[in-house]
Design a protein around this motif. Structure first.
Motif, PDB file in Angstrom:
ATOM      1  N   PHE A   1      15.376  39.791  26.648  1.00  0.00           N
ATOM      2  CA  PHE A   1      16.231  38.628  26.881  1.00  0.00           C
ATOM      3  C   PHE A   1      17.422  38.613  25.934  1.00  0.00           C
ATOM      4  N   PHE A   2      17.240  39.159  24.747  1.00  0.00           N
ATOM      5  CA  PHE A   2      18.362  39.218  23.807  1.00  0.00           C
ATOM      6  C   PHE A   2      19.453  40.126  24.364  1.00  0.00           C
ATOM      7  N   ASN A   3      19.092  41.351  24.724  1.00  0.00           N
ATOM      8  CA  ASN A   3      20.097  42.314  25.193  1.00  0.00           C
ATOM      9  C   ASN A   3      20.710  41.905  26.521  1.00  0.00           C
ATOM     10  N   PHE A   4      19.899  41.308  27.367  1.00  0.00           N
ATOM     11  CA  PHE A   4      20.385  40.969  28.699  1.00  0.00           C
ATOM     12  C   PHE A   4      21.224  39.705  28.712  1.00  0.00           C
ATOM     13  N   PHE A   5      20.894  38.745  27.859  1.00  0.00           N
ATOM     14  CA  PHE A   5      21.580  37.455  27.933  1.00  0.00           C
ATOM     15  C   PHE A   5      22.313  37.063  26.649  1.00  0.00           C
ATOM     16  N   VAL A   6      21.593  36.884  25.559  1.00  0.00           N
ATOM     17  CA  VAL A   6      22.222  36.378  24.328  1.00  0.00           C
ATOM     18  C   VAL A   6      23.394  37.272  23.935  1.00  0.00           C
ATOM     19  N   PHE A   7      23.116  38.564  23.812  1.00  0.00           N
ATOM     20  CA  PHE A   7      24.161  39.474  23.370  1.00  0.00           C
ATOM     21  C   PHE A   7      25.306  39.542  24.380  1.00  0.00           C
ATOM     22  N   SER A   8      24.959  39.589  25.667  1.00  0.00           N
ATOM     23  CA  SER A   8      26.032  39.755  26.658  1.00  0.00           C
ATOM     24  C   SER A   8      26.910  38.513  26.766  1.00  0.00           C
ATOM     25  N   ILE A   9      26.374  37.348  26.419  1.00  0.00           N
ATOM     26  CA  ILE A   9      27.192  36.130  26.436  1.00  0.00           C
ATOM     27  C   ILE A   9      28.282  36.229  25.364  1.00  0.00           C
ATOM     28  N   VAL A  10      27.872  36.641  24.167  1.00  0.00           N
ATOM     29  CA  VAL A  10      28.841  36.737  23.061  1.00  0.00           C
ATOM     30  C   VAL A  10      29.874  37.828  23.352  1.00  0.00           C
ATOM     31  N   ILE A  11      29.374  38.975  23.801  1.00  0.00           N
ATOM     32  CA  ILE A  11      30.262  40.125  23.958  1.00  0.00           C
ATOM     33  C   ILE A  11      31.211  39.953  25.148  1.00  0.00           C
ATOM     34  N   SER A  12      30.834  39.108  26.133  1.00  0.00           N
ATOM     35  CA  SER A  12      31.696  38.920  27.298  1.00  0.00           C
ATOM     36  C   SER A  12      33.078  38.427  26.856  1.00  0.00           C
ATOM     37  N   GLY A  13      33.096  37.602  25.800  1.00  0.00           N
ATOM     38  CA  GLY A  13      34.364  37.080  25.278  1.00  0.00           C
ATOM     39  C   GLY A  13      35.265  38.193  24.776  1.00  0.00           C
ATOM     40  N   PHE A  14      34.658  39.153  24.058  1.00  0.00           N
ATOM     41  CA  PHE A  14      35.447  40.264  23.520  1.00  0.00           C
ATOM     42  C   PHE A  14      35.979  41.159  24.646  1.00  0.00           C
ATOM     43  N   TYR A  15      35.151  41.375  25.666  1.00  0.00           N
ATOM     44  CA  TYR A  15      35.584  42.245  26.758  1.00  0.00           C
ATOM     45  C   TYR A  15      36.791  41.665  27.494  1.00  0.00           C
ATOM     46  N   THR A  16      36.795  40.344  27.708  1.00  0.00           N
ATOM     47  CA  THR A  16      37.953  39.783  28.429  1.00  0.00           C
ATOM     48  C   THR A  16      39.217  39.890  27.576  1.00  0.00           C
ATOM     49  N   ILE A  17      39.057  39.805  26.244  1.00  0.00           N
ATOM     50  CA  ILE A  17      40.235  39.964  25.384  1.00  0.00           C
ATOM     51  C   ILE A  17      40.772  41.393  25.515  1.00  0.00           C
ATOM     52  N   ILE A  18      39.846  42.363  25.512  1.00  0.00           N
ATOM     53  CA  ILE A  18      40.277  43.766  25.655  1.00  0.00           C
ATOM     54  C   ILE A  18      40.978  43.965  27.001  1.00  0.00           C
ATOM     55  N   GLU A  19      40.406  43.388  28.066  1.00  0.00           N
ATOM     56  CA  GLU A  19      41.030  43.491  29.397  1.00  0.00           C
ATOM     57  C   GLU A  19      42.437  42.887  29.381  1.00  0.00           C
ATOM     58  N   LEU A  20      42.546  41.739  28.702  1.00  0.00           N
ATOM     59  CA  LEU A  20      43.833  41.046  28.607  1.00  0.00           C
ATOM     60  C   LEU A  20      44.859  41.919  27.887  1.00  0.00           C
ATOM     61  N   LEU A  21      44.431  42.539  26.766  1.00  0.00           N
ATOM     62  CA  LEU A  21      45.330  43.400  25.994  1.00  0.00           C
ATOM     63  C   LEU A  21      45.795  44.580  26.846  1.00  0.00           C
ATOM     64  N   PHE A  22      44.869  45.172  27.593  1.00  0.00           N
ATOM     65  CA  PHE A  22      45.214  46.306  28.459  1.00  0.00           C
ATOM     66  C   PHE A  22      46.180  45.880  29.555  1.00  0.00           C
ATOM     67  N   SER A  23      45.914  44.708  30.151  1.00  0.00           N
ATOM     68  CA  SER A  23      46.798  44.296  31.247  1.00  0.00           C
ATOM     69  C   SER A  23      48.196  43.984  30.720  1.00  0.00           C
ATOM     70  N   GLU A  24      48.275  43.562  29.448  1.00  0.00           N
ATOM     71  CA  GLU A  24      49.595  43.284  28.868  1.00  0.00           C
ATOM     72  C   GLU A  24      50.428  44.550  28.714  1.00  0.00           C
ATOM     73  N   ILE A  25      49.754  45.677  28.507  1.00  0.00           N
ATOM     74  CA  ILE A  25      50.529  46.926  28.422  1.00  0.00           C
ATOM     75  C   ILE A  25      50.538  47.665  29.774  1.00  0.00           C
ATOM     76  N   GLY A  26      50.155  46.935  30.808  1.00  0.00           N
ATOM     77  CA  GLY A  26      50.309  47.466  32.175  1.00  0.00           C
ATOM     78  C   GLY A  26      49.157  48.295  32.683  1.00  0.00           C
ATOM     79  N   ILE A  27      48.028  48.297  31.961  1.00  0.00           N
ATOM     80  CA  ILE A  27      46.870  49.047  32.466  1.00  0.00           C
ATOM     81  C   ILE A  27      45.872  48.060  33.050  1.00  0.00           C
TER      82      ILE A  27
END
Ligand code: ZN
Ligand code: ZN
Length: 296
Positions: free
Chosen positions: A72-98
């Motif tokens: 439950f930790f790996n599937f939910f707790v951890f993925s909730i926290v990390i989801s925030g970081f992933y969207t930031i990375i996606e945002l940074l990539f889309s800003e440089i056109g990727i």
């Protein structure tokens, strides 16, 4: 700066909200990974109890609760926290056109849904097989993967006992895999995910299944037990790296099934240095050799 903080907070809130709705049965059943994981675990556990391979193994085997917590930790707790970081990375990539479509090599849209799912499954599985090979090959990565290999008695829940860094290490290649496919996860991808969870649980279970002639395609508990064996051929850094499919191990000749005896020693040389508590395992892999000896 604010946009990044907002993106992070909103995504984490969204993931939290989705998990809560899943717990309350407030999402379509096929997207309910919380109860889905629970039901699959229960079914495989009952099968282990009714058809045990290693008869002497206790129903509540060594580290049963630790591994259940990891699930439950790996599937939910951890993925909730990390989801925030992933969207930031996606945002940074889309800003440089990727964007997610940039790498699109294969367009599946013309194919039937079942064919799309099959290709999605095969590519995702290969990418994970390859990442798994890297986790064994490179000492720096192996340090994190040791947590998964510190299992001394195999049971379904061992499937999701792994260091949180593994989620991070698997992610980039998985994302590239999805991007190659035109950047979309088919709407019915839940079938692939639930299938992968079931096969992964079975691979770690105390049930002897080989799938007969299908063993050259599907990974199975016998094959994966040898992946966890303490003693592997001296000239290899690992064997049977398969996740859901065993196919890649047969193609790349990393398959190794010496016998179908279930009573073998699991772990790896030096596994006594892996701490037994969840909290100490969280920082394992970042510690220096000297400190590890202290916690052993
Ligand atoms: Zn491994
Ligand atoms: Zn495993």
């Amino acid at each position: 700066m604010n946009i990044y903080v907002d993106t992070f907070v909103n995504t984490v809130k969204g993931s939290l909200n989705w998990t809560w709705k899943s717990i309350c049965f407030d999402v379509p059943w096929y997207t309910n990974y919380f109860w889905g994981l629970f039901v699959i675990s229960l079914i495989v556990w009952v099968l282990e109890i009714v058809f045990p391979w290693r008869k002497k193994q206790s129903i509540f085997r060594k580290d049963f609760w630790l591994d259940a917590f990891y699930m439950f930790f790996n599937f939910f707790v951890f993925s909730i926290v990390i989801s925030g970081f992933y969207t930031i990375i996606e945002l940074l990539f889309s800003e440089i056109g990727i964007g997610i479509q940039s790498l699109s090599l294969i367009n599946l849209e013309a194919l039937s849904v079942w064919f799309q799912l099959l290709i999605f499954f095969i590519i995702l599985d290969f990418v994970q097989w390859f990442t798994h090979v890297l986790l064994h090959k490179f000492p720096l990565l192996w340090e994190f993967h040791k947590i998964h290999h510190s299992v001394k008695e195999m049971g379904f829940a061992a499937h999701l006992r792994y260091h949180w860094m593994e989620n991070i290490l698997y992610k980039p290649l998985k994302t590239i895999g999805v991007m190659l496919l035109g950047g979309f996860e088919p709407e019915q991808a839940f079938i692939v995910h639930f299938f992968a969870i079931t096969i992964g649980h079975l691979n770690h279970s105390n049930i002897k299944i080989t799938w007969g002639p299908l063993k050259y395609i599907l990974n199975n508990p016998v094959m994966h037990l040898y992946h966890h064996a303490y003693t592997i051929p001296k000239d290899r850094y690992g064997v049977n790296f398969g996740i859901s499919l065993s196919l890649w191990d047969y193609i790349f000749r990393t398959n190794y099934i010496p016998e179908s005896e279930g009573e073998i020693t699991l772990g790896f040389e030096g596994d006594e240095k892996v701490p037994s508590s969840f909290l100490s395992q969280l920082t394992f892999g970042f510690r220096k050799e000297k400190e590890k000896n202290k916690t052993a």
